[in-house]
Write a protein that holds these residues in place. Structure first.
Motif, PDB file in Angstrom:
ATOM      1  N   ALA A 149     -16.271   2.965  -6.441  1.00 38.27           N
ATOM      2  CA  ALA A 149     -15.724   2.813  -5.092  1.00 38.27           C
ATOM      3  C   ALA A 149     -14.619   1.767  -5.073  1.00 38.27           C
ATOM      4  O   ALA A 149     -13.551   1.966  -4.477  1.00 38.27           O
ATOM      5  N   PHE A 150     -14.859   0.631  -5.728  1.00 36.66           N
ATOM      6  CA  PHE A 150     -13.834  -0.413  -5.765  1.00 36.66           C
ATOM      7  C   PHE A 150     -12.602   0.053  -6.521  1.00 36.66           C
ATOM      8  O   PHE A 150     -11.466  -0.130  -6.061  1.00 36.66           O
ATOM      9  N   GLU A 151     -12.802   0.637  -7.700  1.00 32.61           N
ATOM     10  CA  GLU A 151     -11.670   1.050  -8.511  1.00 32.61           C
ATOM     11  C   GLU A 151     -10.849   2.131  -7.821  1.00 32.61           C
ATOM     12  O   GLU A 151      -9.615   2.144  -7.895  1.00 32.61           O
ATOM     13  N   LEU A 152     -11.519   3.039  -7.113  1.00 30.13           N
ATOM     14  CA  LEU A 152     -10.813   4.115  -6.417  1.00 30.13           C
ATOM     15  C   LEU A 152      -9.949   3.570  -5.281  1.00 30.13           C
ATOM     16  O   LEU A 152      -8.765   3.896  -5.161  1.00 30.13           O
ATOM     17  N   VAL A 153     -10.539   2.718  -4.436  1.00 32.64           N
ATOM     18  CA  VAL A 153      -9.791   2.178  -3.302  1.00 32.64           C
ATOM     19  C   VAL A 153      -8.715   1.208  -3.786  1.00 32.64           C
ATOM     20  O   VAL A 153      -7.590   1.194  -3.264  1.00 32.64           O
ATOM     21  N   ASN A 154      -9.035   0.399  -4.785  1.00 28.83           N
ATOM     22  CA  ASN A 154      -8.042  -0.518  -5.337  1.00 28.83           C
ATOM     23  C   ASN A 154      -6.874   0.255  -5.944  1.00 28.83           C
ATOM     24  O   ASN A 154      -5.704  -0.162  -5.824  1.00 28.83           O
ATOM     25  N   ASN A 155      -7.163   1.372  -6.584  1.00 30.25           N
ATOM     26  CA  ASN A 155      -6.118   2.208  -7.158  1.00 30.25           C
ATOM     27  C   ASN A 155      -5.180   2.736  -6.077  1.00 30.25           C
ATOM     28  O   ASN A 155      -3.955   2.794  -6.262  1.00 30.25           O
ATOM     29  N   MET A 156      -5.750   3.090  -4.924  1.00 26.47           N
ATOM     30  CA  MET A 156      -4.902   3.531  -3.808  1.00 26.47           C
ATOM     31  C   MET A 156      -4.021   2.390  -3.318  1.00 26.47           C
ATOM     32  O   MET A 156      -2.846   2.585  -3.001  1.00 26.47           O
ATOM     33  N   GLY A 157      -4.588   1.180  -3.242  1.00 27.11           N
ATOM     34  CA  GLY A 157      -3.801   0.030  -2.807  1.00 27.11           C
ATOM     35  C   GLY A 157      -2.637  -0.250  -3.741  1.00 27.11           C
ATOM     36  O   GLY A 157      -1.528  -0.558  -3.285  1.00 27.11           O
ATOM     37  N   ILE A 158      -2.882  -0.124  -5.039  1.00 26.61           N
ATOM     38  CA  ILE A 158      -1.801  -0.326  -6.018  1.00 26.61           C
ATOM     39  C   ILE A 158      -0.717   0.731  -5.833  1.00 26.61           C
ATOM     40  O   ILE A 158       0.489   0.438  -5.919  1.00 26.61           O
ATOM     41  N   SER A 159      -1.126   1.975  -5.572  1.00 24.66           N
ATOM     42  CA  SER A 159      -0.149   3.045  -5.338  1.00 24.66           C
ATOM     43  C   SER A 159       0.704   2.750  -4.118  1.00 24.66           C
ATOM     44  O   SER A 159       1.921   2.972  -4.122  1.00 24.66           O
ATOM     45  N   MET A 160       0.077   2.240  -3.063  1.00 28.57           N
ATOM     46  CA  MET A 160       0.826   1.905  -1.855  1.00 28.57           C
ATOM     47  C   MET A 160       1.784   0.745  -2.116  1.00 28.57           C
ATOM     48  O   MET A 160       2.940   0.762  -1.684  1.00 28.57           O
ATOM     49  N   GLU A 161       1.299  -0.261  -2.836  1.00 30.70           N
ATOM     50  CA  GLU A 161       2.117  -1.438  -3.111  1.00 30.70           C
ATOM     51  C   GLU A 161       3.347  -1.085  -3.947  1.00 30.70           C
ATOM     52  O   GLU A 161       4.452  -1.586  -3.706  1.00 30.70           O
TER      53      GLU A 161
END
Length: 327
Positions: free
Chosen positions: A305-317
């Protein structure tokens, strides 16, 4: 798509006082029951490897060693007593009770152990604030006898250990990859100390906290959230080759439905008035839904869950492509 930044074990327990009342919320729920360390030590038999009758490492030994390591590494910190959850009770009886009807068994004639056990040790003096939520440093682990071949000779036994944080608002666990080991294999409990110390000392607390704090800087609109949920539900039905090319999704369909429910009616992490939701709240909706996972796969899903959501945040950034957000 434009990305917007911003089974019931109680009846088998010989002394009911050794079972704690179920709290309003726990770090794991599913079909688990809270018990004490004393109960595991004094009231539970220890499974053996059937071909050589060698003893397995008991749940009590595992948790007791974890306490010892925590006290060694954090000598000046307040350390809470372990919060222990068990499931899948295995019932038995002593030899003199053979043939006796179950309803006539006396307490001393019953034997019990739990197939699965999870525990959490909090260090409340080590705290961080993320998006207004207080997080306490926490250490824990999981042992599942169903992942051992107890019908063979004694072999290396598998354990899972983590260090991360517990969100005090909702008791959700926050665990990252570098704070989790899902395949510690040891031959004796003496081997556990070194493996725990390596994991705990290698955990980058500041990096983990920094990543969680950044999640609140990005959000999904209502339409993006709906699109995201649709992609999550598509994942289990994708071709295996396609699945290997995208970020994996560990939550099952019923848990994803709970995420949607929390989006609308959650007390702590629901949507904003305009329908948007930031990634910190989304992450906590995931970890809340994960509480329904059984002990033996709970930690892996939490890390995912953390890695998935964090991965989305990196994509947005970085304004890069992400299959969960792309059209």
């Amino acid at each position: 798509m434009e990305l917007i930044a911003n089974h019931n074990p109680i009846e088998m327990i010989q002394d009911a006082s050794k079972v704690s009342n179920r709290p309003i919320s726990s770090f794991i729920e599913a079909n688990t029951q809270k018990v004490t360390l004393e109960h595991l030590k004094n009231d539970c038999v220890i499974p053996v490897f059937s071909k050589d009758n060698e003893s397995t490492i008991s749940h009590y030994q595992f948790i007791d060693k974890a306490q010892e390591v925590v006290q060694k590494l954090f000598p000046d910190m307040e350390i809470k007593q372990p919060n222990i959850r068990v499931s899948h009770v295995i019932k038995g009886r002593i030899p003199s009770a053979v043939g006796k009807p179950a309803k006539e068994l006396l307490p001393h004639e019953k034997t019990i152990y739990y197939e699965r056990c999870a525990f959490l040790i909090e260090l409340p003096s080590v705290k961080e604030i993320v998006n207004g939520n207080e997080l306490n440093l926490s250490i824990g682990g999981v042992r599942s006898y169903n992942q051992e071949n107890l019908y063979s000779k004694k072999s290396l036994e598998k354990f899972k250990v983590f260090i991360g944080f517990k969100n005090r608002v909702c008791t959700n666990l926050c665990i990252s990859t570098d704070g989790f080991s899902n395949d510690i294999r040891i031959g004796s409990i003496l081997d556990m100390e070194q493996r725990m110390e390596q994991l705990f000392q290698g955990y980058d607390k500041e990096r983990h906290i920094g990543a969680m704090k950044r999640l609140s800087n990005y959000k999904l609109s209502e339409r993006q959230f709906a699109h995201f949920i649709g992609k999550l539900r598509m994942y289990p039905h994708m071709d295996k080759m396609e699945q290997r090319e995208v970020f994996p999704v560990a939550l099952n369909d019923s848990q994803i439905s709970n995420v949607v429910k929390e989006y609308y009616v959650g007390q702590n992490f629901s949507r904003e008035t305009d329908g948007s939701i930031n990634l910190w709240n989304l992450y906590n909706m995931f970890t809340e839904a994960n509480k329904s996972s059984y002990i033996d796969n709970n930690l892996e899903r939490n890390v995912n869950a953390f890695e998935l959501v964090n991965n989305m945040g990196i994509s947005m950034e970085n304004n890069t492509s992400n299959w969960l957000l792309s059209n």
